[in-house]
Write an enzyme that holds these catalytic residues in place. Structure first.
Site, mmCIF file in Angstrom:
data_model
loop_
_atom_site.group_PDB
_atom_site.id
_atom_site.type_symbol
_atom_site.label_atom_id
_atom_site.label_comp_id
_atom_site.label_asym_id
_atom_site.label_seq_id
_atom_site.Cartn_x
_atom_site.Cartn_y
_atom_site.Cartn_z
ATOM 1 N N CYS A 1 -13.476 -31.318 -24.059
ATOM 2 C CA CYS A 1 -13.219 -32.507 -24.988
ATOM 3 C C CYS A 1 -14.632 -32.772 -25.717
ATOM 4 O O CYS A 1 -15.338 -33.907 -25.613
ATOM 5 C CB CYS A 1 -12.658 -33.733 -24.224
ATOM 6 S SG CYS A 1 -11.257 -33.416 -23.224
ATOM 7 N N ALA A 2 -15.000 -31.938 -26.203
ATOM 8 C CA ALA A 2 -16.562 -31.688 -26.755
ATOM 9 C C ALA A 2 -16.812 -32.438 -28.013
ATOM 10 O O ALA A 2 -17.875 -32.786 -28.319
ATOM 11 C CB ALA A 2 -16.894 -30.438 -26.957
ATOM 12 N N PRO B 1 -17.401 -35.064 -30.695
ATOM 13 C CA PRO B 1 -18.132 -34.462 -32.260
ATOM 14 C C PRO B 1 -19.236 -33.524 -31.794
ATOM 15 O O PRO B 1 -19.806 -33.099 -32.923
ATOM 16 C CB PRO B 1 -18.398 -35.583 -33.149
ATOM 17 C CG PRO B 1 -18.765 -36.784 -32.200
ATOM 18 C CD PRO B 1 -18.074 -36.638 -30.899
ATOM 19 N N GLY B 2 -19.718 -33.387 -30.530
ATOM 20 C CA GLY B 2 -20.825 -32.424 -30.530
ATOM 21 C C GLY B 2 -22.133 -32.838 -29.996
ATOM 22 O O GLY B 2 -23.087 -32.143 -29.713
ATOM 23 N N LYS C 1 -23.085 -34.158 -27.070
ATOM 24 C CA LYS C 1 -23.356 -33.700 -25.782
ATOM 25 C C LYS C 1 -23.572 -32.358 -25.629
ATOM 26 O O LYS C 1 -24.529 -31.708 -25.072
ATOM 27 C CB LYS C 1 -22.444 -34.386 -24.811
ATOM 28 C CG LYS C 1 -22.287 -35.804 -24.596
ATOM 29 C CD LYS C 1 -21.400 -36.108 -23.564
ATOM 30 C CE LYS C 1 -21.181 -37.792 -23.408
ATOM 31 N NZ LYS C 1 -20.529 -38.240 -24.860
ATOM 32 N N ASP D 1 -6.612 -26.651 -25.536
ATOM 33 C CA ASP D 1 -6.317 -28.004 -24.637
ATOM 34 C C ASP D 1 -7.379 -27.874 -23.519
ATOM 35 O O ASP D 1 -7.071 -27.196 -22.596
ATOM 36 C CB ASP D 1 -4.776 -28.044 -24.082
ATOM 37 C CG ASP D 1 -4.460 -29.206 -23.537
ATOM 38 O OD1 ASP D 1 -5.273 -29.741 -23.010
ATOM 39 O OD2 ASP D 1 -3.285 -29.521 -23.617
ATOM 40 N N ASP E 1 -15.609 -34.732 -20.125
ATOM 41 C CA ASP E 1 -15.747 -36.035 -21.050
ATOM 42 C C ASP E 1 -14.564 -36.173 -21.714
ATOM 43 O O ASP E 1 -14.594 -36.111 -22.632
ATOM 44 C CB ASP E 1 -17.115 -35.697 -21.936
ATOM 45 C CG ASP E 1 -17.299 -36.883 -22.708
ATOM 46 O OD1 ASP E 1 -17.098 -38.062 -22.371
ATOM 47 O OD2 ASP E 1 -17.782 -36.759 -23.941
ATOM 48 N N CYS F 1 -16.846 -43.250 -21.463
ATOM 49 C CA CYS F 1 -17.485 -44.314 -22.134
ATOM 50 C C CYS F 1 -16.589 -45.711 -21.870
ATOM 51 O O CYS F 1 -16.408 -46.120 -22.782
ATOM 52 C CB CYS F 1 -17.832 -44.128 -23.408
ATOM 53 S SG CYS F 1 -16.354 -43.772 -24.522
#
Length: 484
Positions: free
Chosen positions: A293-294, A296-297, A299, A344, A361, A414
């Protein structure tokens, strides 16, 4: 991180906004129509789009403020975001002052009341008469033809100005969750959740912090720049964080995208809490890292920077548009080790495709980001949280399956939500005894969780950054047959 709620910008909503703007401009051109300050006009449009059309506040502001100068854009943002955040308190006071429930008011009239009352009570600088006059004019332009609408706005706001902020807000109590929900403008279920888990004192402090401006933090991309040079060249006052050498916290405004430093790929907007996640993962040069679940990038590219761009960061994202945004971010930050895969995150990796580090995440309720996301508190529901808990468990299991023996698994959200955080980890460890929980409090003593041992929880009122939960686990042995 994906948050619940629909996206703004559908064709129907766009046509309706265009009609509203045309009507406004046509009516304002008539004789006798007084001009409205551009910032208030913009903020009014944003408030209406959020509460009448389900728009995201930040996207609505971006659209409505595109023709404003920097000063008016800044004021419009403060007005719009504040009126959206404080809706609960404002509606409580509107009902008292207008002597009728807000639900009985026409939407354009209610929007003018919310906006005008917010500025009267929470902002300083403008004369009361100017605030009242512009609010009345907005209700007159957009509201029903009868004088009752804008006449009510005039009467209510004049009464509020006479009574004053100290008296109106001073009458609000916070001794119970029900009263605190009104005083701090949060849905009651969120207040009850924090009241039970954190205690009354901590909960009230967190609620109050949610209505304050969020930090504006930048991560210096150490692949192309060093923090000292960036801080000197940035053109805006900033301070550093001794725990995060790549972090700069701005002490003043900065037009980020207009900055040459941004265009050079040297900086990225990212909260310090989010930066802490990659630090806890502790990736090493040459390793294979899986980021689920990366988008918008932020991390993924931070992981690449910590590895010196040596190794592989496989960034998995299901949404093609968000995956494209992720690729653009990696390209701008020159993170060549990041490889984006559209897939997925809950699906198992191919057999034998194992990683040294895995970051999970997952989508969450985002209750740790209410400072920065003005409308989120009014979108997320307990039912959505229950659905997310199931999705998070599936993604966490998939991440665990992709980890090498001896590898490190980090779970981060978060949000400040026990079911999504510490209880999620408890259930995972019960199902998977071949994983052991690291004690992060040995490394990060100032971000400790007030109730759960070994894990971290940043909190806006205590740490002056977003609310993040972080747990780190290690695969200590192979699973028993049937496990995972």
């Amino acid at each position: 991180m994906v948050h619940p709620g629909g996206r703004d910008g559908g064709s129907k909503g766009g046509r309706e906004d265009g009609v509203a703007r045309s009507r406004r401009e046509r009516l304002q051109s008539r004789a006798g129509a007084a001009p409205v300050a551009p910032a208030r006009r913009c903020a009014y449009a944003v408030v209406r789009r959020v509460f009448e059309h389900g728009a995201y506040a930040d996207r609505a502001l971006q659209s409505e403020a595109r023709d404003l100068d920097a000063r008016d854009r800044s004021l419009a943002m403060r007005l719009a975001y504040g009126a959206v955040q404080r809706r609960g308190t404002l509606d409580h006071l509107i009902e008292r002052l207008a002597e009728r429930p807000p639900a009985r008011l026409d939407a354009p009239v209610l929007a003018a009341l919310r906006l005008g009352l917010y500025e009267l009570l929470y902002l300083s600088g403008a004369p009361d008469r100017a605030i009242v006059a512009d609010s009345v004019e907005l209700a007159k332009i957009h509201g029903p033809p009868a004088r009752a609408g804008h006449g009510l706005v005039n009467a209510v706001l004049r009464r509020a100005a006479r009574e004053g902020a100290a008296a109106l807000l001073g009458d609000l109590r916070e001794d119970t969750p029900e009263h605190a929900a009104i005083a701090h403008s949060h849905p009651q279920w969120i207040v009850c959740l924090w009241w039970e888990e954190l205690g009354a004192v901590e909960a009230r402090a967190l609620l109050a912090a949610d209505n304050e401006p969020s930090e504006i933090a930048l991560r210096v991309n150490t692949l192309v720049a060093d923090p000292t040079t960036v801080a000197r060249e940035l053109g805006a006052p900033a301070h550093t964080d001794p725990e995060l050498p790549e972090a700069l916290v701005l002490d003043g405004p900065l037009d980020l995208h207009a900055s040459s430093t941004w265009r050079a790929g040297a900086i990225l907007a990212q909260s310090r809490a989010a930066m802490l996640v990659a630090r806890v993962l502790d990736p090493q040069p040459g390793q294979r890292v899986l980021d689920l679940c990366a988008a918008p990038g932020g991390k993924s590219t931070h992981i690449a920077a910590l590895m010196g761009d040596e190794g592989e960061v496989l960034a998995v994202e299901r949404n093609p548009a968000r995956a494209a945004e992720l690729r653009d971010t990696a390209r701008r930050l020159r993170a060549q080790s990041v490889r984006v895969e559209i897939s997925d995150a809950a699906l198992s990796r191919p057999e034998g495709d194992l990683f040294d580090r895995v970051l999970v995440d997952p989508p969450c309720s985002g209750l740790g980001t209410l400072q920065a996301r003005a409308d989120l508190r009014w979108r997320v529901t307990p039912e959505q949280v229950s659905q997310m808990v199931k999705a998070q468990a599936a993604i966490l299991t998939a991440g665990a399956r992709a980890l090498r023996p001896g590898g490190v698994l980090v779970y981060a959200t978060c949000t400040i939500s026990p079911e999504e955080n510490e209880r999620q980890i408890e259930r995972f460890l019960d199902r998977n005894p071949h994983f052991a929980l690291d004690d992060l409090t040995n490394e990060q003593q100032i971000h400790t969780h007030p109730r759960a041992p070994k894990v971290l929880l940043t909190m806006p009122h205590r740490d002056r950054t977003a609310g993040f939960f972080i747990a780190r686990m290690r695969r200590v042995r192979d699973p028993s047959p049937g496990r995972l």
